[in-house]
Design an enzyme around this catalytic site. Structure first.
Site, PDB file in Angstrom:
ATOM      1  N   LYS A  22       0.982  -1.435  -0.167  1.00 32.60           N
ATOM      2  CA  LYS A  22      -0.326  -0.388  -0.256  1.00 32.60           C
ATOM      3  C   LYS A  22       0.709   1.243  -0.142  1.00 32.60           C
ATOM      4  O   LYS A  22       0.476   1.899  -0.532  1.00 32.60           O
ATOM      5  CB  LYS A  22      -0.618  -0.042   1.139  1.00 32.60           C
ATOM      6  CG  LYS A  22      -1.675   1.308   1.010  1.00 32.60           C
ATOM      7  CD  LYS A  22      -2.844   1.423   2.195  1.00 32.60           C
ATOM      8  CE  LYS A  22      -3.656   0.505   2.815  1.00 32.60           C
ATOM      9  NZ  LYS A  22      -4.980   0.724   4.015  1.00 32.60           N
TER      10      LYS A  22
ATOM     11  N   GLU B 114       9.939  -5.565   4.606  1.00 33.68           N
ATOM     12  CA  GLU B 114       9.959  -7.013   3.576  1.00 33.68           C
ATOM     13  C   GLU B 114       9.646  -7.269   2.225  1.00 33.68           C
ATOM     14  O   GLU B 114      10.823  -7.451   1.325  1.00 33.68           O
ATOM     15  CB  GLU B 114       9.038  -7.805   4.232  1.00 33.68           C
ATOM     16  CG  GLU B 114       9.803  -8.513   6.096  1.00 33.68           C
ATOM     17  CD  GLU B 114       8.741  -7.479   6.822  1.00 33.68           C
ATOM     18  OE1 GLU B 114       7.896  -7.598   7.883  1.00 33.68           O
ATOM     19  OE2 GLU B 114       8.019  -6.474   6.058  1.00 33.68           O
TER      20      GLU B 114
ATOM     21  N   GLY C 130      -5.641  -4.382   4.687  1.00 30.79           N
ATOM     22  CA  GLY C 130      -4.488  -5.229   4.161  1.00 30.79           C
ATOM     23  C   GLY C 130      -4.460  -6.499   4.417  1.00 30.79           C
ATOM     24  O   GLY C 130      -5.572  -7.508   3.463  1.00 30.79           O
ATOM     25  N   ARG C 131      -5.548  -6.630   5.449  1.00 31.05           N
ATOM     26  CA  ARG C 131      -6.268  -8.253   6.022  1.00 31.05           C
ATOM     27  C   ARG C 131      -7.786  -8.862   4.519  1.00 31.05           C
ATOM     28  O   ARG C 131      -8.336  -9.831   5.521  1.00 31.05           O
ATOM     29  CB  ARG C 131      -6.271  -8.774   7.328  1.00 31.05           C
ATOM     30  CG  ARG C 131      -7.040  -7.804   7.820  1.00 31.05           C
ATOM     31  CD  ARG C 131      -6.819  -8.644   9.706  1.00 31.05           C
ATOM     32  NE  ARG C 131      -6.620  -7.135  10.486  1.00 31.05           N
ATOM     33  CZ  ARG C 131      -6.335  -5.611  10.798  1.00 31.05           C
ATOM     34  NH1 ARG C 131      -4.962  -6.096  10.389  1.00 31.05           N
ATOM     35  NH2 ARG C 131      -6.817  -5.479  11.739  1.00 31.05           N
TER      36      ARG C 131
ATOM     37  N   GLU D  48      -5.060 -11.174  14.242  1.00 31.32           N
ATOM     38  CA  GLU D  48      -3.955  -9.406  13.617  1.00 31.32           C
ATOM     39  C   GLU D  48      -5.031  -8.485  14.462  1.00 31.32           C
ATOM     40  O   GLU D  48      -5.313  -7.532  14.597  1.00 31.32           O
ATOM     41  CB  GLU D  48      -3.953  -8.925  12.352  1.00 31.32           C
ATOM     42  CG  GLU D  48      -2.607  -8.177  12.299  1.00 31.32           C
ATOM     43  CD  GLU D  48      -2.268  -7.821  10.930  1.00 31.32           C
ATOM     44  OE1 GLU D  48      -0.971  -8.507  10.612  1.00 31.32           O
ATOM     45  OE2 GLU D  48      -3.188  -7.199   9.983  1.00 31.32           O
TER      46      GLU D  48
ATOM     47  N   HIS E 195      -4.469 -37.434  11.657  1.00 33.11           N
ATOM     48  CA  HIS E 195      -2.937 -37.293  11.857  1.00 33.11           C
ATOM     49  C   HIS E 195      -2.153 -37.242  13.163  1.00 33.11           C
ATOM     50  O   HIS E 195      -1.320 -37.090  12.276  1.00 33.11           O
ATOM     51  CB  HIS E 195      -2.195 -38.566  10.353  1.00 33.11           C
ATOM     52  CG  HIS E 195      -3.373 -39.753  10.126  1.00 33.11           C
ATOM     53  ND1 HIS E 195      -3.046 -40.737  10.561  1.00 33.11           N
ATOM     54  CD2 HIS E 195      -4.644 -39.760   9.345  1.00 33.11           C
ATOM     55  CE1 HIS E 195      -4.499 -41.961  10.028  1.00 33.11           C
ATOM     56  NE2 HIS E 195      -5.153 -40.852   9.568  1.00 33.11           N
TER      57      HIS E 195
ATOM     58  N   LYS F 160       8.520  -3.473  13.929  1.00 37.33           N
ATOM     59  CA  LYS F 160       8.845  -3.144  12.721  1.00 37.33           C
ATOM     60  C   LYS F 160       9.478  -1.874  13.556  1.00 37.33           C
ATOM     61  O   LYS F 160      10.426  -1.893  13.246  1.00 37.33           O
ATOM     62  CB  LYS F 160       7.798  -2.881  11.810  1.00 37.33           C
ATOM     63  CG  LYS F 160       6.682  -3.733  10.955  1.00 37.33           C
ATOM     64  CD  LYS F 160       6.040  -2.791   9.916  1.00 37.33           C
ATOM     65  CE  LYS F 160       5.431  -3.980   9.562  1.00 37.33           C
ATOM     66  NZ  LYS F 160       4.623  -3.460   7.991  1.00 37.33           N
TER      67      LYS F 160
END
Length: 532
Positions: free
Chosen positions: A204, A210, A265-266, A351, A382, A494
């Site tokens: 954005k 990153e 964002g999410r 979040e 399993h 951050k």
């Protein structure tokens, strides 16, 4: 804002919880009307809430709590464009991204829908050109592969949806990189040809550390493969609200697709962040994805709370988190295409609601977001399902698809049978007599779950499912008094990382007052074992 425990509706639930100490699903499920009464359908999709530790009185009391916390009022504010993201003074309008183009949804007095429609048209035009191989790279060869570089919502949403819908991919091959670990970008680039690769940088602000580190690596890779004088802009796309920064990186203006600050964002996969998905499945199928989410939005806005899927999902989650002290929730998709569902919902939920401070700046004084985890069935059977059956009680969501996209009938019959058997086993358990006297095989049962049945896994029903989880998270955030649309915990990490990386680049240790972190930095910097 009053604490949750101060509400008389919550106190009534506490008394009711005590009254249910002898309730057991083994007996409750003997009522043939229970499944019908506690199942909600939307189109051909079915949400079965009958395997929950709840009676009609439970649901009635939970709904009273929802009214006391004004869930409907906050919901209407969200859809109308009010600034319910209070810490950032922003609207929360991911729902507008999938609304009908004719809708009138205003932020600051301006209808946002024309801009959304225009962006979707631009995305569709670009995707059609790439998918029809009418868009070529710097050497004239057609684009065959797309590398999406993002992190968080800029990666999890597109990656999950593209994998869930991989059976209908008919566009370029998608690749994703999110982790700043150099192994990730190195592996991704190793199998690609710079002449035929399109790199999407999804950020954005176009400053996400990153993402920009990985984007810089990809850009150098393009230069190395194409030459200094090549038109790199033919291989770059930016999904960003910072067009100046994207242009400075070398992205052509017509290849910058923006989105507003009211898109979190999410919750952004419905926006330009979904470009990679549209490239893979095409604009028409992407429109179907939006349509499914839009229909769940309509359901959430118009159905009474008693028959409202996201409201029921959210309230039952509050019931277990705050009245039964159950701190986790497991997602069990019995469809391998939904393998990343838990990871996607994990970010959306944890979040959003993994917070201790409310909208008013005070500690909320109650448990909030649960730990979300999960894996596909039957793999999960399993691995961790032993604990879910006999260890800590963890509410579960079982998700299954009735009609598969393969012709292996025996496999699918076994898959569905295992799904239904697992939810039944959690609910009714196994007595000592049924276990043949073996105490190690006693299962208490009375372990709650929701079962979601989709008629098929297509873009429409995937959109429907994801919007249900979005609104569930919203409902719980309102009950807990949270702002579900900021992420201060992400920002703190951050901030600290910037100081540390700056020090490490200069060969110094930046962790004053913290001997552990200082020692770890020194161990990474110095090979002689010195201490600081």
């Amino acid at each position: 804002m009053d604490l949750l425990a101060d509400f008389r509706e919550f106190q009534a639930l506490q008394r009711h919880r005590e009254a249910l100490k002898d309730f057991h699903l083994r007996q409750a499920l003997g009522d043939r009307d229970r499944h019908r009464a506690m199942t909600i359908r939307i189109g051909e999709a079915l949400f079965d809430f009958s395997k929950h530790l709840a009676t009609p009185e439970t649901l009635s009391l939970l709904i009273r709590l929802a009214h006391a916390r004004d869930v409907a009022g906050w919901r209407d504010q969200m859809f109308s464009g009010a600034a319910i993201n209070t810490s950032e003074n922003r609207a929360v309008l991911h729902t507008a991204l999938r609304a009908e183009p004719s809708a009138d949804i205003r932020v600051g007095g301006v209808n946002v829908m024309p801009g959304i429609a225009d962006n979707l048209r631009r995305m569709a035009t670009f995707c059609d050109q790439v998918r029809r191989r009418k868009t070529s790279g710097a050497t004239g060869r057609a684009i065959t592969d797309v590398l999406n570089i993002g992190i968080g919502g800029s990666d999890l949403g597109p990656r999950f949806i593209s994998e869930a819908l991989r059976d209908v991919h008919d566009g370029p091959v998608l690749h994703f990189v999110s982790n700043v670990d150099g192994h990730a970008i190195s592996r991704a680039l190793a199998g690609l040809d710079p002449e035929t690769t399109l790199v999407i940088v999804a950020s954005k602000t176009f400053t996400t550390e990153e993402t920009m580190l990985n984007a810089a690596v990809a850009r150098r890779w393009l230069v190395a493969g194409l030459g200094e004088r090549a038109d790199l802009g033919l291989h770059l796309v930016a999904l960003s609200s910072a067009p100046d920064k994207a242009a400075a990186f070398g992205v052509k203006p017509e290849r910058i697709f923006g989105f507003a600050d009211w898109v979190g964002g999410r919750y952004s996969v419905w926006s330009a962040i979904g470009l990679s998905v549209m490239l893979a499945i095409g604009p028409e199928r992407f429109a179907s994805l939006l349509a499914g989410a839009r229909d769940m939005d309509h359901h959430f806005r118009t159905q009474s709370f008693e028959k409202n899927i996201p409201v029921m999902m959210g309230l039952l989650g509050v019931w277990y988190r705050n009245l039964w002290d159950m701190p986790a929730h497991v997602l069990l998709p019995y469809d391998d295409r939904l393998a990343r569902l838990a990871k996607y919902v994990q970010q959306m939920d944890m979040e959003s609601n993994g917070k201790a401070v409310g909208r008013d700046g005070r500690f909320v004084g109650c448990g909030t977001g649960p730990v979300i985890f999960g894996e596909p069935g039957t793999d999960s059977q399993h691995s961790f399902m032993q604990l879910v059956h006999q260890g800590q009680v963890i509410p579960a969501d079982f998700i299954a698809v009735i009609a598969p996209d393969h012709d292996l009938a025996d496999n699918h019959r076994s898959l569905l049978a295992n799904c239904f058997a697992q939810s039944r086993a959690l609910a009714i358990g196994q007595t000592l007599e049924e276990a043949g006297g073996d105490t190690g095989r006693i299962f208490s049962g009375n372990r709650p779950s929701t079962t979601i049945l989709l008629p098929q896994l297509d873009p429409y029903h995937l959109g429907l499912l994801l919007a249900a989880y979005e609104h569930k998270v919203f409902v719980q955030g309102i009950i807990w008094g949270l702002n579900s649309f900021d992420q201060p915990g992400v920002e703190l990490g951050k901030k600290l990382a910037k100081d540390i990386v700056a020090g490490m680049a200069q060969g110094t240790v930046a962790a004053q007052g913290d001997c552990s972190t200082a020692g770890l930095i020194a161990a990474a910097l110095y090979s002689d074992g010195r201490e600081v």
